[in-house]
Design an enzyme around this catalytic site. Structure first.
Site, PDB file in Angstrom:
ATOM      1  N   LYS A  74       0.864  -1.152   0.318  1.00 57.81           N
ATOM      2  CA  LYS A  74       0.052   0.056  -0.132  1.00 57.81           C
ATOM      3  C   LYS A  74       0.914   1.276   0.092  1.00 57.81           C
ATOM      4  O   LYS A  74       1.935   1.351   0.618  1.00 57.81           O
ATOM      5  CB  LYS A  74      -0.813  -0.176   1.199  1.00 57.81           C
ATOM      6  CG  LYS A  74      -1.995   1.226   1.354  1.00 57.81           C
ATOM      7  CD  LYS A  74      -2.505   1.033   2.657  1.00 57.81           C
ATOM      8  CE  LYS A  74      -3.624   1.838   2.855  1.00 57.81           C
ATOM      9  NZ  LYS A  74      -4.431   1.440   4.201  1.00 57.81           N
ATOM     10  N   SER A 150      -9.019   1.323   3.410  1.00 60.36           N
ATOM     11  CA  SER A 150      -8.485   2.080   2.738  1.00 60.36           C
ATOM     12  C   SER A 150      -7.310   1.339   1.866  1.00 60.36           C
ATOM     13  O   SER A 150      -6.502   1.906   1.032  1.00 60.36           O
ATOM     14  CB  SER A 150      -7.588   3.367   3.436  1.00 60.36           C
ATOM     15  OG  SER A 150      -6.657   2.619   4.397  1.00 60.36           O
ATOM     16  N   SER A 174      -9.484  -1.143   7.433  1.00 54.20           N
ATOM     17  CA  SER A 174      -8.826  -0.708   6.204  1.00 54.20           C
ATOM     18  C   SER A 174      -8.093  -2.198   5.458  1.00 54.20           C
ATOM     19  O   SER A 174      -7.595  -2.107   4.377  1.00 54.20           O
ATOM     20  CB  SER A 174      -7.911   0.311   6.187  1.00 54.20           C
ATOM     21  OG  SER A 174      -8.552   1.489   6.351  1.00 54.20           O
TER      22      SER A 174
END
Length: 442
Positions: A74, A150, A174
């Site tokens: 990420k 996320s 997330s």
């Protein structure tokens, strides 16, 4: 392409597939991705590392089950030589990181090849994955739908079959929410179990590093590698769940809005019961009060991180992110401290309420993947806001810090994926993964 980490590892170790061949194929797949999962490719460095790992195998050297395996991270994690932009124009001119984040370095030591930075909801401040400077990530099961966030790109890249595993972060949902919406496995370890050094923060009280994976075995290998001092690991061993005490939460707070999600949990409970687990109902009367501390704590800590940028360059934030951050500027310090104190008290009360159980079993989200950009949806004749429904069932375990994993549940209607969440009470990460393995029949 081999998407199972077990099969991929065997092919790499046997010489059937070389790290260079594997990494080249993955880079080509990621370059052609249509789900907006990829922020940047680290092509030159990845191929150089793959060549070195191929030479090691030729010499009979093997670092473990991630030797030569391509992974993504990420875009909150620092990767040496690449900028960390966190999905925001605020960091559009960020310089390349000088060093890897601690968990990225651990992956490299274990032989993993970091090939890409992956999409994130802007500054990780949202569970939908459709607010970022680079636009929304798209769900591989239906590109008109959100991935969840996320850790949006990590979930999409794994669900699309590009990668067997990827790193994400989880402050309230997330890792687990995008795992549920994209039909993959998402592990949030216990608070503090993995280092957050070199990871852009959202909330120091609730931030966790986690893993998204194609299956429970891959998540287990990643957990072993990241958590063990020697960086080794072979994945979960499955002795079964006989005698395991499972709690099904019965308070209204824990109920899904989509009937398929509650049905998936009921099926999971029956599966565990049939395999020898004891399944009981449990109540947590403090849950509404505990959950109410979450937005206060996270909002205050996120605003503190962004206050200077919000004052100097508010136009560089996405509108939705800026509008969520700014109200916390006026929060009295007493409210933040009161929320921290209440969290400690209520988390202890919740632990006491479920203390004789090994794990809890519940839906990961109240909804399945919603249309990209939709702030509200209609469910059973009622209009509900999307964001809170994607957070509600996961955020309590960031407040308690307990380990949790989302695995794909059985969906009777054959529609979008549904996530079932296994949360550790007495069990730590390997125990939670063992229960998850029983649900997925690995």
């Amino acid at each position: 392409m081999v998407t199972s980490l077990r099969e991929l590892g065997m092919a790499l170790r046997s010489g059937e597939l070389s790290p260079v061949e594997h990494v080249t194929e993955i880079l080509d797949r990621l370059a052609a991705d249509t789900h907006n999962a990829v922020i940047s490719l680290d092509t030159e460095a990845a191929l150089a590392q793959a060549a070195a790992l191929t030479a090691e195998l030729a010499r009979g050297e093997w670092r473990g089950p991630l030797h030569g395996v391509a992974v993504g991270v990420k875009d909150l994690f620092d990767v040496a030589g690449l900028p960390t932009r966190a999905g925001s124009n605020v960091l559009a001119d960020a310089p390349p990181a000088k060093a890897d984040a601690a968990v990225v370095a651990r992956l490299r030591e274990a032989g993993a090849v970091v090939v890409a930075k992956l999409h994130t909801h802007e500054f990780a401040y949202g569970p939908t994955g459709d607010i970022a400077a680079t636009g929304p990530a798209l769900n591989p099961h239906d590109p008109t739908r959100i991935t969840g966030g996320s850790s949006s790109g990590s979930a999409a890249a794994v669900a699309a079959g590009h990668l067997p595993l990827a790193l994400g972060t989880d402050t309230g949902a997330s890792v687990r929410t995008p795992a549920a919406l994209c039909g993959v496995v998402g592990l949030k370890p216990a608070f503090g179990a993995l280092s957050v050094d070199g990871v852009f923060p959202l909330s120091e009280t609730c931030d966790h590093v986690g893993v998204l994976a194609a299956d429970v075995h891959a998540a287990s290998v990643a957990w072993d590698v990241l958590s063990r001092p020697d960086g080794t690991g072979g994945g979960i061993q499955s002795p079964g769940v006989a005698g395991v005490r499972v709690g099904v939460l019965v308070d209204d707070y824990w109920r899904a809005l989509d009937p398929a999600l509650d049905a998936a949990v009921a099926t999971a409970a029956e599966t565990l019961r049939a395999r020898g687990a004891s399944v009981v109902e449990v109540s947590t009367p403090m849950i509404d009060e505990l959950a109410a501390t979450y937005p206060v704590i996270v909002g205050a800590e996120a605003y503190a991180t962004h206050a200077a940028w919000l004052a100097e360059r508010p136009q560089d934030y996405q509108d939705a992110t800026r509008e969520r951050l700014l109200p916390w500027a006026a929060q009295p310090a007493k409210e933040y401290v009161d929320a921290l104190r209440a969290r400690r008290r209520l988390a202890a009360e919740m632990r006491a309420a479920v203390g004789d159980l090994d794990v809890l079993l519940l839906p990961t989200t109240r909804l399945r993947a919603t249309p990209v950009g939709a702030e509200e949806v209609e469910v059973a004749g009622t209009t509900v806001a999307v964001r809170p429904q994607l957070l509600a069932l996961t955020l309590p375990f960031n407040l308690t810090g307990w380990p949790a994993v989302s695995v794909p549940g059985e969906v009777a209607d054959g529609g979008l994926p549904a996530g079932v969440q296994v949360v550790g009470v007495r069990f730590e990460e390997r125990g939670v993964l063992r229960v998850a393995s029983a649900l997925t029949r690995e």
